[in-house]
Design a protein around this motif. Structure first.
Motif, short mmCIF file in Angstrom:
data_model
loop_
_atom_site.label_atom_id
_atom_site.label_comp_id
_atom_site.label_asym_id
_atom_site.label_seq_id
_atom_site.Cartn_x
_atom_site.Cartn_y
_atom_site.Cartn_z
N VAL A 58 0.84 -1.05 -0.08
CA VAL A 58 0.01 0.12 -0.06
C VAL A 58 0.93 1.31 -0.09
CG1 VAL A 58 -1.83 1.20 1.36
CG2 VAL A 58 -1.65 -1.11 1.37
N ASP A 59 0.54 2.11 -0.97
CA ASP A 59 1.26 3.41 -0.81
C ASP A 59 0.59 4.24 -2.17
OD1 ASP A 59 3.21 5.64 -1.07
OD2 ASP A 59 4.49 4.38 -0.07
N GLY A 60 0.54 5.29 -1.81
CA GLY A 60 -0.20 6.34 -2.59
C GLY A 60 0.59 7.50 -3.17
N ASP A 61 1.88 7.15 -3.06
CA ASP A 61 3.05 7.94 -3.55
C ASP A 61 3.41 7.81 -4.86
OD1 ASP A 61 4.56 10.34 -3.53
OD2 ASP A 61 6.14 9.62 -2.17
N LEU A 62 4.17 8.64 -5.56
CA LEU A 62 4.76 8.33 -7.06
C LEU A 62 6.09 8.54 -6.71
CD1 LEU A 62 2.51 10.40 -9.25
CD2 LEU A 62 2.24 8.14 -8.72
N VAL A 63 7.05 7.60 -7.74
CA VAL A 63 8.22 7.80 -7.61
C VAL A 63 8.57 9.01 -8.38
CG1 VAL A 63 10.45 6.71 -8.45
CG2 VAL A 63 8.32 5.28 -7.93
N GLU A 64 9.57 9.78 -7.77
CA GLU A 64 10.12 11.02 -8.11
C GLU A 64 11.76 11.14 -8.03
OE1 GLU A 64 8.40 14.64 -5.84
OE2 GLU A 64 7.48 13.10 -4.71
#
Length: 114
Positions: A58-64
């Motif tokens: 579970v994770d709502g973040d995008l790879v930056e």
């Protein structure tokens, strides 16, 4: 504290996995810590062999770009959801089915629905 349904107490006070229960791992967060622990969790599930396993990332973040320095991602992952990247990468390597939620879990009720 009593062990969960997949754990059995040992006589020495430790616990072990129950052999007749499915293994379920829910990993909340796929960034700095989660990204590095994920391959080890996949190896654990792979080592359990034919046993029924369920792995949810579970994770709502995008790879930056800033993540590439300290997290387990590469340039090809930029702009992708972190949970999706890890689920696809390691499920294909280990041949295990994985589920992912590309958003943040804000409550226990949301998690229970999965």
């Amino acid at each position: 504290m009593a062990p969960g349904p997949c754990l059995v107490e040992r006589g020495d006070g430790g616990v072990r996995f129950a052999q007749n229960r499915p293994a379920k791992i829910v990993m909340l967060g796929a960034g700095g810590t989660g990204g590095h622990i994920a391959p080890h969790l996949y190896r654990l599930l792979y080592a359990l062999g034919q046993r029924e396993c369920r792995f949810l990332i579970v994770d709502g973040d995008l790879v930056e770009k800033k993540n590439l320095v300290r997290q387990n991602f590469i340039e090809a992952d930029l702009g992708e959801n972190k949970a999706k990247v890890l689920a696809e990468r390691y499920s294909s390597v280990f041949g295990l089915e994985t589920e992912y939620i590309p958003s943040y879990i804000e409550s226990e009720e949301e998690l229970k629905s999965w």
